[in-house]
Enzyme design. Structure first.
Site, short mmCIF file in Angstrom:
data_model
loop_
_atom_site.label_atom_id
_atom_site.label_comp_id
_atom_site.label_asym_id
_atom_site.label_seq_id
_atom_site.Cartn_x
_atom_site.Cartn_y
_atom_site.Cartn_z
N SER A 136 -0.31 7.02 8.49
CA SER A 136 1.05 6.63 8.14
C SER A 136 1.79 7.85 7.63
CB SER A 136 1.05 5.57 7.02
OG SER A 136 0.86 4.31 7.57
N GLU B 188 0.79 -1.23 0.00
CA GLU B 188 0.00 0.00 0.00
C GLU B 188 0.83 1.28 0.00
OE1 GLU B 188 -2.40 1.24 3.49
OE2 GLU B 188 -1.84 -0.67 4.39
C1 LIG Z 1 -2.02 -0.18 9.48
C2 LIG Z 1 -2.20 0.94 8.50
C3 LIG Z 1 -0.98 1.05 7.61
C4 LIG Z 1 -3.41 0.58 7.59
O1 LIG Z 1 -3.69 1.64 6.67
P1 LIG Z 1 -5.16 2.32 6.60
O2 LIG Z 1 -6.15 1.24 6.21
O3 LIG Z 1 -5.48 2.92 7.92
O4 LIG Z 1 -5.06 3.37 5.50
C5 LIG Z 1 -2.49 2.29 9.22
O5 LIG Z 1 -3.71 2.22 9.86
C6 LIG Z 1 -1.42 2.75 10.19
O6 LIG Z 1 -0.33 3.08 9.80
N1 LIG Z 1 -1.75 2.77 11.50
C7 LIG Z 1 -0.89 3.31 12.54
C8 LIG Z 1 0.05 2.23 13.08
C9 LIG Z 1 1.19 2.86 13.89
O7 LIG Z 1 0.96 3.22 15.03
O8 LIG Z 1 2.27 3.05 13.31
#
Ligand SMILES: CC(C)(COP(=O)(O)O)[C@@H](O)C(=O)NCCC(=O)O
Ligand SMILES: Nc1ncnc2c1ncn2[C@@H]1O[C@H](COP(=O)(O)OP(=O)(O)O)[C@@H](O)[C@H]1O
Length: 439
Positions: A265, A211
């Site tokens: 992210s 992604e």
């Molecule tokens: C796990 C994820 C990459 C998933 O991507 P999303 O579906 O939220 O766009 C994202 O939710 C994220 O980076 N969460 C934060 C995790 C952290 O504390 O680094």
């Protein structure tokens, strides 16, 4: 309006920092490349498409300069991926779907390509599950006359809730979608989670892509092919003088990307194919919608934003002046700065005075300021001047965009600029399609 909160979240940020390097397969990618002029060319003159989706190793490309720009012969079209091409970003909250409609379907199967697209379009538009939770076609985002892998066509944009994915597949199966020839690629966590369901329900092998790779490929591709994609706000908190202005993103490196989806992210991007994920935060768009639903009983993101538009966060938050009686000048904290988000809600009397609208606004401001604060610290640490905010949290949400624009500018004394992109939540899905032929 209240000021963005100061760096109250430092500890959280440092804890979640992971700083893993990711570098896509392109040579001479320096880890701290300076602001070289390595951006894609704008427009798409017929014989000179700049297409970052093609890595050097698979196609006959030649380097146009020392900064990894690759020029691709438009005739190098891959025939093993039947059109129409679909790219999906199956995220924690929303499925983002883009599909490419060629203007000149190949003569050999002209009829079937057109018919397949028509049938799938009809299915998407008329399917109950696709319309749930505000899902549907984002017609205003459609890009006409775009080249993908040497084919001229139109790019269409569609979204629906990820919670409907199982129903979507069931429905696709019952309508015979599995029999239609097309190529689907997918990114986001759901590309992995739903891979076997795709196979089982619609007998489809999806091409999976990472992604973060897809997000960046999508950003660079759209920006190179669509004028006026990138913009910023001038005078963001002054309703009278606030202006949305086009930003020339043709030499963007290095820059920070803050992707606000369900979670957040943050990526440092040094060159078209060279980036690292700096950190993340679990306090993202999902947190906003989750907390807002709990506090106000709203049912959709659109409702949550509509409530927030009418509310006042200062009734909910405790400000510096609520504590100091005015400014705290020694550390340059103005009285209107939020000292404690939701801090007034510890008091029963204050709770009885706030409305659903105030709670929605305070939730939006709290989450936005926290993201802004983390983004600013990352930008400072990484030595970046431009911060690009993307993700569907910003969809129909000018309050957050303007707050982020203001926060970046205010807390950096004007050295940081917040940038936004028109196709805010769709870059992962686009990036998948442009990476399709690398597999
Ligand atoms: C796990 C994820 C990459 C998933 O991507 P999303 O579906 O939220 O766009 C994202 O939710 C994220 O980076 N969460 C934060 C995790 C952290 O504390 O680094
Ligand atoms: N129609 C919608 N339904 C649900 N959430 C939405 C909608 N539109 C915008 N959002 C916001 O966008 C966030 C999801 O953003 P997105 O970039 O699609 O992330 P993900 O990839 O995690 O699904 C939600 O958490 C919410 O804050």
């Amino acid at each position: 309006m209240s000021q963005p909160s100061t760096g109250k979240n430092t500890a959280r940020v440092l804890q979640s920092s992971c700083g893993e390097w990711r570098s896509i397969d392109v040579p001479s990618c320096s880890t701290k490349s300076s602001n070289t002029n390595s951006s894609p060319k704008r427009g798409n003159p017929p014989d000179d498409i700049v297409d970052y989706a093609f890595p050097k190793k698979q196609l006959k490309v030649h380097m146009t300069d020392r900064t990894n720009s690759v020029t691709v012969n438009r005739r190098s079209v891959h025939n093993s991926c039947p059109m129409p091409w679909f790219g999906m970003d199956i995220g924690g909250t929303l499925v983002k779907l883009v599909y490419f409609e060629p203007h000149n379907p190949s003569p050999s199967n002209n009829f079937s390509q057109v018919q397949t697209l028509e049938e799938i379009e009809f299915f998407l538009k008329n399917n109950e599950t696709c319309r749930k939770g505000g899902g549907g076609k984002d017609t205003h985002l459609k890009i006409k006359n775009i080249y993908i892998h040497g084919n001229l066509g139109t790019l269409h944009f569609f979204h629906f809730p990820t919670s409907e994915m199982d129903m979507f597949l069931q429905s696709a199966k019952s309508k015979g979608m599995s029999l239609l020839p097309c190529t689907a690629c997918a990114t986001g966590g759901g590309a992995y989670k739903f891979e076997s369901a795709f196979k089982k329900e619609v007998n489809m092998d999806i091409h999976k892509f990472d992604e973060m790779d897809s997000l960046l490929r999508g950003i660079h591709y759209i920006d190179a092919n669509y004028q006026e994609e990138c913009y910023y706000f001038e005078n963001p908190v002054d309703d009278k003088f606030c202006e949305k202005k086009v930003f020339d993103f043709s030499s963007p490196y290095p820059y920070l990307v803050v992707n606000i989806g369900s979670g957040v992210s943050i990526l440092s991007v040094y060159a078209p194919d060279c980036y690292k994920r700096v950190t993340g935060s679990s306090l993202g768009g999902g947190t906003f919608l989750g907390l807002c639903s709990l506090l106000t009983g709203c049912e959709t993101f659109e409702q949550a934003i509509a409530l927030a538009e009418k509310g006042e966060s200062t009734k909910v938050d405790k400000l510096v002046k609520d504590i100091y009686g005015g400014d705290y000048p020694r550390f340059n904290l103005q009285g209107d700065t939020v000292a404690s988000s939701f801090g007034n809600m510890t008091c029963q009397e204050r709770r009885s005075l706030v409305s659903r609208e105030d709670l929605a606004r305070a939730t939006l401001v709290t989450i936005t300021n926290n993201i802004g604060s983390i983004a600013r610290m990352c930008a400072v640490n990484e030595g970046m001047e431009h911060v690009v905010f993307v993700g569907n949290f910003l969809r129909v949400n000018p309050i957050s965009m303007k707050l982020l624009a203001y926060a970046m500018d205010f807390w950096s004394n004007g050295t940081l600029k917040a940038l936004f992109l028109e196709h805010e939540g769709y870059f992962g899905a686009v990036g998948c399609v442009v990476q399709l032929l690398e597999t």
